[in-house]
Every structure is written in C-alpha cells, then in structure tokens.
Scaffold this motif. Structure first.
Motif, mmCIF file in Angstrom:
data_model
loop_
_atom_site.group_PDB
_atom_site.id
_atom_site.type_symbol
_atom_site.label_atom_id
_atom_site.label_comp_id
_atom_site.label_asym_id
_atom_site.label_seq_id
_atom_site.Cartn_x
_atom_site.Cartn_y
_atom_site.Cartn_z
ATOM 1 N N LYS A 166 -99.947 6.758 -51.200
ATOM 2 C CA LYS A 166 -98.546 7.148 -51.361
ATOM 3 C C LYS A 166 -97.657 6.427 -50.347
ATOM 4 C CE LYS A 166 -99.234 11.656 -53.489
ATOM 5 N NZ LYS A 166 -98.851 13.095 -53.482
ATOM 6 N N VAL A 167 -96.367 6.449 -50.635
ATOM 7 C CA VAL A 167 -95.396 5.803 -49.751
ATOM 8 C C VAL A 167 -95.449 6.414 -48.355
ATOM 9 C CG1 VAL A 167 -92.928 5.449 -49.354
ATOM 10 C CG2 VAL A 167 -93.882 5.136 -51.655
ATOM 11 N N CYS A 168 -95.678 7.727 -48.282
ATOM 12 C CA CYS A 168 -95.722 8.399 -46.977
ATOM 13 C C CYS A 168 -96.929 7.970 -46.147
ATOM 14 C CB CYS A 168 -95.714 9.916 -47.150
ATOM 15 S SG CYS A 168 -97.083 10.562 -48.123
ATOM 16 N N ASP A 169 -97.910 7.332 -46.790
ATOM 17 C CA ASP A 169 -99.049 6.800 -46.049
ATOM 18 C C ASP A 169 -98.719 5.460 -45.392
ATOM 19 O OD1 ASP A 169 -100.774 8.901 -46.876
ATOM 20 O OD2 ASP A 169 -101.083 7.902 -48.807
ATOM 21 N N ILE A 170 -97.605 4.854 -45.799
ATOM 22 C CA ILE A 170 -97.281 3.498 -45.363
ATOM 23 C C ILE A 170 -96.100 3.441 -44.407
ATOM 24 C CG2 ILE A 170 -96.510 1.215 -46.159
ATOM 25 C CD1 ILE A 170 -98.009 1.721 -48.744
ATOM 26 N N TYR A 171 -94.986 4.092 -44.775
ATOM 27 C CA TYR A 171 -93.742 3.845 -44.034
ATOM 28 C C TYR A 171 -93.782 4.250 -42.556
ATOM 29 C CZ TYR A 171 -91.982 8.697 -44.053
ATOM 30 O OH TYR A 171 -91.792 10.033 -43.825
ATOM 31 N N PRO A 172 -94.568 5.267 -42.143
ATOM 32 C CA PRO A 172 -94.558 5.603 -40.707
ATOM 33 C C PRO A 172 -95.024 4.458 -39.812
ATOM 34 C CG PRO A 172 -95.477 7.428 -41.971
ATOM 35 C CD PRO A 172 -95.362 6.259 -42.919
ATOM 36 N N GLY A 173 -95.729 3.481 -40.368
ATOM 37 C CA GLY A 173 -96.169 2.350 -39.570
ATOM 38 C C GLY A 173 -95.089 1.318 -39.325
ATOM 39 N N ASN A 174 -93.962 1.458 -39.970
ATOM 40 C CA ASN A 174 -92.846 0.514 -39.813
ATOM 41 C C ASN A 174 -91.773 1.074 -38.884
ATOM 42 O OD1 ASN A 174 -93.900 -1.428 -41.560
ATOM 43 N ND2 ASN A 174 -93.031 -0.436 -43.366
ATOM 44 N N THR A 175 -91.019 0.182 -38.313
ATOM 45 C CA THR A 175 -89.837 0.600 -37.552
ATOM 46 C C THR A 175 -88.781 1.098 -38.537
ATOM 47 O OG1 THR A 175 -89.000 -1.664 -37.643
ATOM 48 C CG2 THR A 175 -90.252 -1.023 -35.685
ATOM 49 N N LEU A 176 -87.791 1.793 -38.021
ATOM 50 C CA LEU A 176 -86.730 2.322 -38.887
ATOM 51 C C LEU A 176 -85.380 1.736 -38.468
ATOM 52 C CD1 LEU A 176 -85.491 4.068 -41.033
ATOM 53 C CD2 LEU A 176 -85.653 6.039 -39.488
ATOM 54 N N PRO A 177 -84.947 0.656 -39.122
ATOM 55 C CA PRO A 177 -83.609 0.116 -38.850
ATOM 56 C C PRO A 177 -82.546 1.029 -39.448
ATOM 57 C CG PRO A 177 -84.718 -1.159 -40.574
ATOM 58 C CD PRO A 177 -85.701 -0.132 -40.109
ATOM 59 N N LEU A 178 -81.608 1.463 -38.606
ATOM 60 C CA LEU A 178 -80.632 2.456 -39.049
ATOM 61 C C LEU A 178 -79.345 2.283 -38.259
ATOM 62 C CD1 LEU A 178 -80.625 5.003 -40.968
ATOM 63 C CD2 LEU A 178 -81.044 6.352 -38.912
ATOM 64 N N VAL A 179 -78.212 2.219 -38.969
ATOM 65 C CA VAL A 179 -76.906 2.142 -38.320
ATOM 66 C C VAL A 179 -75.939 3.095 -39.008
ATOM 67 C CG1 VAL A 179 -77.207 -0.263 -37.601
ATOM 68 C CG2 VAL A 179 -76.094 0.249 -39.798
ATOM 69 N N HIS A 186 -92.121 -2.179 -47.150
ATOM 70 C CA HIS A 186 -91.870 -3.599 -47.403
ATOM 71 C C HIS A 186 -92.970 -4.165 -48.288
ATOM 72 C CE1 HIS A 186 -91.051 -7.871 -46.614
ATOM 73 N NE2 HIS A 186 -89.876 -7.491 -46.136
ATOM 74 N N LEU A 187 -92.633 -5.213 -49.017
ATOM 75 C CA LEU A 187 -93.602 -5.882 -49.875
ATOM 76 C C LEU A 187 -94.836 -6.311 -49.080
ATOM 77 C CD1 LEU A 187 -94.322 -6.999 -52.687
ATOM 78 C CD2 LEU A 187 -93.111 -9.103 -52.063
ATOM 79 N N HIS A 188 -94.629 -6.710 -47.828
ATOM 80 C CA HIS A 188 -95.752 -7.120 -46.991
ATOM 81 C C HIS A 188 -96.739 -5.973 -46.782
ATOM 82 C CE1 HIS A 188 -93.168 -10.532 -45.073
ATOM 83 N NE2 HIS A 188 -93.601 -10.837 -46.275
ATOM 84 N N ASP A 189 -96.231 -4.738 -46.726
ATOM 85 C CA ASP A 189 -97.117 -3.564 -46.586
ATOM 86 C C ASP A 189 -98.043 -3.454 -47.785
ATOM 87 O OD1 ASP A 189 -95.729 -2.840 -44.224
ATOM 88 O OD2 ASP A 189 -94.208 -1.797 -45.428
ATOM 89 N N LEU A 190 -97.478 -3.675 -48.973
ATOM 90 C CA LEU A 190 -98.255 -3.557 -50.204
ATOM 91 C C LEU A 190 -99.246 -4.699 -50.338
ATOM 92 C CD1 LEU A 190 -95.318 -2.465 -52.536
ATOM 93 C CD2 LEU A 190 -96.831 -1.061 -51.115
ATOM 94 N N LEU A 191 -98.853 -5.881 -49.856
ATOM 95 C CA LEU A 191 -99.775 -7.012 -49.810
ATOM 96 C C LEU A 191 -100.962 -6.700 -48.892
ATOM 97 C CD1 LEU A 191 -97.274 -9.994 -49.607
ATOM 98 C CD2 LEU A 191 -99.001 -9.707 -51.380
ATOM 99 N N LYS A 192 -100.649 -6.118 -47.749
ATOM 100 C CA LYS A 192 -101.688 -5.799 -46.777
ATOM 101 C C LYS A 192 -102.653 -4.750 -47.316
ATOM 102 C CE LYS A 192 -100.105 -4.043 -43.045
ATOM 103 N NZ LYS A 192 -99.452 -3.889 -41.729
ATOM 104 N N GLU A 193 -102.165 -3.849 -48.153
ATOM 105 C CA GLU A 193 -103.008 -2.807 -48.738
ATOM 106 C C GLU A 193 -103.784 -3.307 -49.945
ATOM 107 O OE1 GLU A 193 -103.686 -0.002 -47.553
ATOM 108 O OE2 GLU A 193 -102.187 0.237 -45.979
ATOM 109 N N GLY A 194 -103.494 -4.542 -50.373
ATOM 110 C CA GLY A 194 -104.230 -5.109 -51.503
ATOM 111 C C GLY A 194 -103.713 -4.673 -52.865
ATOM 112 N N LEU A 195 -102.493 -4.120 -52.911
ATOM 113 C CA LEU A 195 -101.945 -3.678 -54.198
ATOM 114 C C LEU A 195 -101.370 -4.814 -55.015
ATOM 115 C CD1 LEU A 195 -100.136 -0.355 -53.215
ATOM 116 C CD2 LEU A 195 -102.406 -0.676 -54.171
#
Length: 324
Positions: free
Chosen positions: A200-213, A314-323
């Motif tokens: 799931k998405v929640c398994d991936i996004y916590p590993g990324n930084t959060l750009p926010l303004v 990010h697309l790179h996350d999905l690449l890294k997971e082999g999806l």
C-alpha cells in the motif's frame, strides 16, 4: 550430428499435436471430474499427489498450483511411498495418483497399500481401463492418444494434457472456495506479483521527505523546499493546513516563461501552483499509484487523506519495489 532440415515444421507439428490433445480434453470433462472436485472440497485433509518419472514432475507442479490457490497439497513420490513415505498420508487426505498407462509396477504396488489406509483415491490416467483406473474411486481422464515424438515414447503430449487437467482442477477448487485477490496475496507475499496485491501507499511514503509550503511562501522559499527535499515538487497548503495545490519543476519552468524576471520575486506559491492536484489516499494499493502516474504521465503523487497532506510517493519508489 545430422542437421534436421525441417526443424520449423517439426516444431509446429509438436505444438499442434499437443494443442489438439488439450482441446479434446475439454470434451472429457464429465461428472467424474465434478465428483473429484466435490470430494476434495469435502475433505478436511490435504491432496497428496503421487507419481513416478515425468508424471512425478507434473505432480509437483500441480501441488504448487494447488497450494498457491488455497488447496493444501503435498507431493509423495510413488517409489518412496513404498519405502516409508506412506506415513505422510493421513486418514482425511485425498490421494491423486498420476500415471499415463496406469499399469506401471510402482503403481501396482502402491494402490493396494493406499487402499489399506482407507483414503479416497483419484486416478489421473490416459487409460480408464488400466489397473489404476479400475481401482480408483474417481478418474480424471487425461487422454493422450499418442506422444509428440516420432517413436511415441517420450512423455510429451501426455504430460501437457496432465498439466492442463491439473490446472483445471485447481481453478475449479479456487472458484468453489471463493478464493480472493487478498487470499492470493497472502500466499504470494514475495516478488512483484505479491507486492501488487498487498503493498500500500502507506508502506512507501513514510520513507520520503515531505516538501511542504504555505500558499504565501515566496518563490525563493518554494525553490529551496523543492531543492532540499529532492522530490521534484512541493505540496502547497492553505491557512487551515489543507491541501491547496502543488508546485513542480514544470511549474517553475512555466513561471519563467510567463513572468518577467523583475516580477518573479513578488510571486507566491499560490500564484504559480497547480490547484486541486492529483493525489492518492494512504490506504490505496501502490499499484494504483503506478496506474495513475502512467495514465497522467507524472512522476510523483501527493498522499493525502481528506485534504490532509501525508507525504509523497514517487515513481522511483515503485521502481525500487519492482512494481514497474
């Protein structure tokens, strides 16, 4: 070694012969096949598959298919069975014996021993009138008129037919059990296939930084946020910390084309952002994020639940997971 001149023709003949045998197999599906399915469904035990030679190899593949689709199964080699492996069989198991002829020496020794255990015996044979066919409780008719080799000796057509019949059995059991995608994911947690079904998405996004303004952030602040977080974009939130938009590298390039250099310093995130950005909920499957990115030709998605920004995938996350 003599080079065969008509290699393509031979190959096509083999494939055609095996395809014809599999097509004819559909005509042999009858009440006996249905009884086999019902018998396996009623049992509280496992399907123990046995055979020898090439039939043993086919049996191992059918065992793997049954286990992965919700029917507990194990393989018992016919030769090993008479040297102690019969102890693998429990009283509530169903035994499926695979043999083209149904008359091999090992099978003739094994069948009486199986009868002593009082288990239900299913025969997968080409010849119903064989020793195995006559002594089994049910028969799966894996009829193969001839093998594909010119000597009619090498197990080719017969093993293809047995494999197809085993697949038919497994899928009927899958349908009858109401086997779901979630069940399949539980049995296939590894590799890209499993990840598509459970990640799931929640398994991936916590590993990324959060750009926010904030909407009021200056262009300089936006650029610094995108640069420091290295995701190629930043989310923009309003005064209530709710998602208002997104600024991407593309938005910055469009800003440079649209505004004079002297005017850029007075712009805010609100002026250059893309409002109502495409986003995905944290509990969605990661493969859904991939589908959205592919459909929209984008490389990142904001993860947001009811307007609250959680992170980025990010697309790179999905690449890294082999999806991908």
């Amino acid at each position: 070694m003599k080079l065969v001149k008509n290699i393509q023709s031979i190959a096509k003949d083999v494939i055609q012969q095996e395809a014809d045998a599999v097509r004819h197999l559909a005509d042999l599906i009858d009440e006996s096949f249905e009884c086999c399915v019902e018998t396996i469904l009623r049992t509280g035990g496992r399907v123990v598959i046995t055979g020898i030679g090439k039939s043993a190899l086919i049996g191992q593949k059918i065992v793997a298919t049954l286990n992965s689709t919700g029917t507990p199964a194990l393989f018992m080699h016919a030769a090993d069975a008479i040297h102690g492996d019969l102890g693998m069989i429990q009283t509530d198991d169903v035994v499926l014996a695979i043999s083209k002829s149904g008359d091999t020496a090992e099978i003739k020794v094994l069948v009486p021993l199986l009868k002593r255990t009082n288990v239900t015996l299913i025969a997968m044979v080409s010849n119903r009138e064989s020793y195995l066919g006559r002594n089994a409780h049910h028969v799966l008719h894996a009829y193969a008129p001839t093998e594909a080799d010119p000597l009619d000796l090498a197990p080719t057509t017969s093993t293809t037919v047995a494999l197809a019949l085993g697949d038919a059995l497994a899928i009927c059991l899958l349908e009858a059990r109401g086997f779901t995608r979630q069940d399949f994911a539980r049995y296939h947690p590894g590799g890209a296939l499993g990840k598509k079904l459970y990640l799931k998405v929640c398994d991936i996004y916590p590993g990324n930084t959060l750009p926010l303004v904030a909407e009021s952030a200056t262009v300089k602040e936006v650029i610094l946020e995108i640069t420091s977080k290295r995701l190629g974009a930043t989310a923009v939130v309003d005064a209530h910390n709710q998602l208002a938009g997104i600024v991407t590298d593309g938005d910055l390039r469009r800003m440079l084309n649209q505004y004079d250099t002297s005017h850029i310093l007075s712009l805010t995130a609100r002026d250059i952002m893309t409002p109502s950005p495409i986003c995905i909920a944290s509990e969605e499957y990661a493969v859904k994020a991939l589908q959205i990115m592919q459909a929209k030709s984008i490389t990142q998605l904001i993860v947001a639940d009811q307007g609250t920004v959680k992170g980025f995938v990010h697309l790179h996350d999905l690449l890294k997971e082999g999806l991908v």
